[in-house]
Design an enzyme around this catalytic site. Sequence first.
Site, PDB file in Angstrom:
ATOM      1  N   VAL A   6       0.831  -1.200   0.000  1.00 54.59           N
ATOM      2  CA  VAL A   6       0.000   0.000   0.000  1.00 54.59           C
ATOM      3  C   VAL A   6       0.864   1.248   0.000  1.00 54.59           C
ATOM      4  CG1 VAL A   6      -1.791   1.259   1.229  1.00 54.59           C
ATOM      5  CG2 VAL A   6      -1.743  -1.220   1.344  1.00 54.59           C
ATOM      6  N   CYS A   7       0.553   2.207  -0.902  1.00 52.87           N
ATOM      7  CA  CYS A   7       1.162   3.535  -0.810  1.00 52.87           C
ATOM      8  C   CYS A   7       0.102   4.569  -1.178  1.00 52.87           C
ATOM      9  CB  CYS A   7       2.401   3.660  -1.689  1.00 52.87           C
ATOM     10  SG  CYS A   7       2.075   3.567  -3.448  1.00 52.87           S
ATOM     11  N   ALA A   8       0.499   5.814  -1.482  1.00 54.72           N
ATOM     12  CA  ALA A   8      -0.502   6.861  -1.666  1.00 54.72           C
ATOM     13  C   ALA A   8      -1.386   6.607  -2.878  1.00 54.72           C
ATOM     14  CB  ALA A   8       0.170   8.220  -1.764  1.00 54.72           C
TER      15      ALA A   8
END
Lengths: 106, 430
Positions: A6-8
């Site tokens: 998960v990232c932005a």
Amino acid sequence: MNILLVCASGMSTGLLVNKMRMEGEKRNILNLTIFACSVDEIEKYISHYDIVLVAPQIRYKEKYIYALASSKDKGYAFIDGGHYGRVDGNKILDQAFNLMKNEQHF
Amino acid sequence: MERVIQFLERHLLPVAEVIAEQRHLQALRDGVVSTVPLLLIGSFFLICAFPPISFLAMLVDPYVSALLTVVNATFGIMGLVASFSIAYALASSYAIDSLSSGLLSVSAFILASPFTKEGHIDSGLMGSKGLFVAMIIGLLVVEVQRFMIKKNIIIKMPEGVPLSVGRSFAVLLPGVVILVSIFIINVMLARIGGGSIPEVINRVVTAPLLHLGGTLPAVLIAVFAIQLLWFFGIHGQALVGTGIMAPIWLAFTQQNAVAKIAGEAVPNIICQQFIDAFILIGGSGTTLALAVLLFTTVKSNQLKALGKMSILPGFFNINEPITFGMPIVMNPIMMIPFIMAPLFCVITTFVFMASGIVDKPYVLAPWTTPAFVSGFLVTGDWKGAALQVLNFVIAGIIYYPFLKIWDENKVKEEQEQMNAQLSRGNKTTF
């Protein structure tokens, strides 16, 4: 093992997906599924994965991720900035396995 | 210096957490950003309708108005769509029935927007002129619903009436309260001749907010905040760019597209494309130039490897390998150009557009569109691409001396490691 990254916006973790898959093939790990998504989509995907690895730049979302992961009974961890910057599939896959092991103890 | 950094780190993260977790801000962001896919599709048709090459423009000339119907159905209804998605997002965060909140909000939004004399929906109010109306109504609708649910305000039925009858009324009650209140405000405003709800909101909220948000200092402050957050390893663009500024920047984007359709001069320099195409060249910090320098000029093995890894993602404006791998995060040497480069690019871009040398952007392109292509696409002007080249070069000049210092440090570090290994190796052999 199913790993959710998960990232932005799911872009920079997307770089990592291939690296980790390649590393998994090198180690002859079967049944390795890795997927990258944005933090806004995590609710949609988390159920299908065993653990969640989170990019360091969204550590301001920790409270939210903690609440979600514990409600779904999933382990999560933040990826080390240095490993993340080097897109170090090897080290991050190690981290995933350690996290998985710790989860099973409980 | 170190103390300042420690102080900021300790205090920035909690602020970042608050901004990210604040549910109204989050709902506004999610709601407004959910219109972006529509704007991107609309942009595609906008390019087709006004191709930047005159030969093509002649070819499509008979079809322009047909092509623009798609632009109207995307850019043109940004406010209407947001009135749904903002209420939907906020209701989801409260675990209230989000679909009914969204629908109720659309109804309230339409009721607040006065129809034309002929009894039609005023399409002018469905776009960015309605965006801030949609934001306020969307939040209010859900808050009224939540308040009434929390206070358990329901219609009590006499005994003998099945319970579910009372419940079915309870669902309707917040909707009735909201729509009746808007109706009453409409009537009162008409009585005192104060205009309509959108007029009042646009005069009191939108105009000052857009006026402030559209100035050069506001953009400089926003970009500075984005860079400072990234220095601490926090995704500043997601937090400040998308999280706070997106409604303002996208409203300007919409105004530009609408002006282009109407054949008027494109009004706004500052808009989403200003940031995406001209400042974030290679990612936050205008780092494409740095990626190219890493790829071509460094001596340290570590940085050479980084150059190879970061150049391709850099063309698509993804730069986490650089920010975390170099690293720029918590690196006081690289912090200076990392903050300076995008600020300089803001100023050059603003100056070139304000003076009319480069056309203002009106097409929205995905933020991952490679630099030098995106500048041309969003402005329809080859000088847009030239301005990107200029920004790229400026960023390179700003980064170069700091990169040299960091490279020398790394070379020294690698030599020391090698010497240490050699001397250890010598000891074991002899």
